[in-house]
Design an enzyme around this catalytic site. Structure first.
Site, mmCIF file in Angstrom:
data_model
loop_
_atom_site.group_PDB
_atom_site.id
_atom_site.type_symbol
_atom_site.label_atom_id
_atom_site.label_comp_id
_atom_site.label_asym_id
_atom_site.label_seq_id
_atom_site.Cartn_x
_atom_site.Cartn_y
_atom_site.Cartn_z
ATOM 1 C CG ASP A 151 -2.131 -0.867 1.050
ATOM 2 O OD1 ASP A 151 -2.494 -1.160 -0.103
ATOM 3 O OD2 ASP A 151 -2.714 -1.277 2.068
ATOM 4 C CD GLU A 277 -9.395 2.755 8.683
ATOM 5 O OE1 GLU A 277 -8.487 2.662 9.508
ATOM 6 O OE2 GLU A 277 -9.590 1.902 7.793
ATOM 7 C CD GLU A 278 -9.869 3.002 2.853
ATOM 8 O OE1 GLU A 278 -8.708 2.695 2.542
ATOM 9 O OE2 GLU A 278 -10.815 2.170 2.842
ATOM 10 N NE ARG A 293 -11.680 -0.645 5.442
ATOM 11 C CZ ARG A 293 -10.640 -1.096 4.737
ATOM 12 N NH1 ARG A 293 -10.272 -0.450 3.639
ATOM 13 N NH2 ARG A 293 -9.974 -2.178 5.124
ATOM 14 N N GLY A 298 -17.730 -2.725 12.807
ATOM 15 C CA GLY A 298 -19.052 -2.545 12.224
ATOM 16 C C GLY A 298 -19.160 -3.122 10.830
ATOM 17 N NE ARG A 368 -11.534 -5.568 0.193
ATOM 18 C CZ ARG A 368 -10.558 -4.754 0.568
ATOM 19 N NH1 ARG A 368 -9.698 -4.298 -0.337
ATOM 20 N NH2 ARG A 368 -10.428 -4.397 1.837
ATOM 21 C CE1 TYR A 402 -10.177 -0.613 -0.328
ATOM 22 C CE2 TYR A 402 -9.377 1.621 -0.689
ATOM 23 C CZ TYR A 402 -9.349 0.438 0.029
ATOM 24 O OH TYR A 402 -8.500 0.316 1.099
#
EC number: 3.2.1.18
Length: 470
Positions: A151, A277-278, A293, A298, A368, A402
């Site tokens: 990343d 986040e994001e 996010r 969660g 994903r 994403y």
């Protein structure tokens, strides 16, 4: 006339004809040179097709395209005055989502010069929409693509290219050195936010129209990060959210108000049991709504909304149609974190319409893979899992990644409302496809319409492995 006189006469005539011919040739050369000089003038344009020249002066964008055809320059000019994007409109009413773009960058990159990227997103000014992305400083099917599953590296950069085009060195514009980023346009210029540096000391570099205007230092020294999608501009101010702290526990979340690249105000959210986040953010009737996010606990998505003074409200989407990944099967929702399968997550988005909500999510609960849009008419406030509409975007058998929101302002579309849109990243390669040495993605995008739409699958479609992988 004797023979000698005849010879002299004929010779004289021949010489005269030769001189006249030479003078005519010289005149012709001068004429061609003069004609070419008049055509090209002081512009000094080369024979390149579709050379774009954009000049910014006196708050007016002048956009001209020069097309060279048979040494004749045809100029098509279109002037558009800059304007501050108001952001006061409500979201357009919609019945579904129309396919907008598909760049096919992995397929094209098997043979062409295409960047290795991840985290693509889209943002629009009042003139155009652009695709932004985080490159790995490498091309597909090249040795430097090895190990690009990582990343954060010093080789990553935020770049942008025309919407719908595969990102390459030939059509892309450098924006910022970054492994986390955001960008948006206030009607006068582009704001870019690029975060780079070590995990314990990263710095966000703010640029306005390409010039560094401010920096923000990591305040918790635990991987400062931002949206990976567009920030929001309203009435000359732009807004973004940053996170600093653990990805698996309570962290620190700040909203920043930025004007022409300079921070004019910031606040820290008081959200002890929340995790942001994001965030995917959009303007709606003068406020900013962000759906984020929760990587801590969660499987439903947290949200925060705020006005231009940064007065804010927080919550979780209540619907039993859960939006994160991983997640449990749809069931009883909660307006607090749904902790079943709540750890980890993926960047995503939703659009609120009153008590209803459009939820974008992967089709798979665990991987994903796949993508779908679901309309839950009471999902913002009610906890049941009933929904009234579902639109297929990517089949369960194909990889996604994403996703995030972006809007088109009335100043761009000519509508009297804010058009909601979204993009989906289609990730290929490592870590799931281990026949490759690289990780990259293509993207698709859709916009909301109040007319007919299609259910289908628009997958990445590249055949792996590539030559470099063998």
């Amino acid at each position: 006339m004797n023979p000698n006189q005849k010879i002299i006469t004929i010779g004289s005539i021949s010489i005269a004809i030769g001189i006249i011919s030479l003078i005519l040739q010289i005149g012709n050369i001068i004429s061609i040179w003069a004609s070419h000089s008049i055509q090209t003038g002081s512009q000094n344009h080369t024979g390149i097709c579709n050379q774009r020249i954009i000049t910014y002066e006196n708050s007016t964008w002048v956009n001209q395209t020069y097309v060279n055809i048979n040494n004749t320059n045809v100029v098509a000019g279109k002037d558009k005055t800059s304007m501050t994007l108001a952001g006061n409109s409500s979201l357009c009413p919609i019945r579904g989502w129309a396919i907008y773009t598909k760049d096919n960058s992995i397929r094209i990159g098997s043979k062409g010069d295409v960047f290795v990227i991840r985290e693509p997103f889209i943002s629009c000014s009042h003139l155009e929409c652009r695709t932004f992305f985080l490159t790995q400083g490498a091309l597909l099917n090249d040795k430097h693509s090895n190990g690009t599953v990582k990343d954060r590296s010093p080789y990553r950069a935020l770049m942008s290219c025309p919407l719908g085009e595969a990102p390459s060195p030939y059509n892309s514009r450098f924006e910022s050195v970054a492994w986390s980023a955001s960008a948006c346009h206030d009607g006068l210029g582009w704001l870019t936010i690029g975060i780079s540096g070590p995990d314990n000391g990263a710095v966000a570099v703010l640029k306005y129209n390409g010039i560094i205007t401010e920096t923000i230092k990591s305040w918790k020294k635990r991987i400062l990060r931002t949206q990976e999608s567009e920030c929001v501009c309203m009435n000359g101010s732009c807004f973004t959210i940053m996170t600093d702290g653990p990805s698996n526990g309570a962290a620190s979340y700040r909203i920043f108000k930025i004007e022409k690249g300079r921070v004019t105000k910031s606040i820290e959210l008081d959200a002890p049991n929340y995790h942001y986040e994001e965030c995917s953010c959009y303007p709606d009737t003068g406020t900013v709504m962000c759906v984020c996010r929760d990587n801590w606990h969660g499987s439903n998505r947290p949200w925060v909304s705020f006005n231009q003074n940064l007065d804010y409200q927080i919550g979780y989407i209540c619907s039993g149609v859960f939006g994160d990944n991983p997640r449990p099967k749809d069931g009883e929702g909660s307006c607090n974190p749904v902790t079943v399968d709540g750890a980890d997550g993926v960047k995503g988005f939703s659009y609120r319409y009153g008590n209803g909500v459009w939820i974008g999510r992967t089709k798979s609960n665990r991987l994903r893979k796949g993508f779908e849009m679901i309309w839950d008419p009471n999902g913002w406030t009610d906890t049941d899992s009933d929904f009234s509409m579902k639109q297929d975007i990517v089949a369960m058998t194909d990889w996604s990644g994403y996703s995030g929101s972006f809007v088109q302002h009335p100043e761009l579309t000519g509508l009297d409302c804010m058009r909601p849109c979204f993009w989906v990243e289609l990730v290929r390669g490592l870590p799931r496809e281990n026949t490759t040495i690289w990780t990259s993605g293509s993207s698709i995008s859709f916009c909301g319409v109040n007319s007919d739409t299609a259910n289908w699958s628009w997958p990445d479609g590249a055949e792996l492995p590539f030559t470099i992988d063998k």
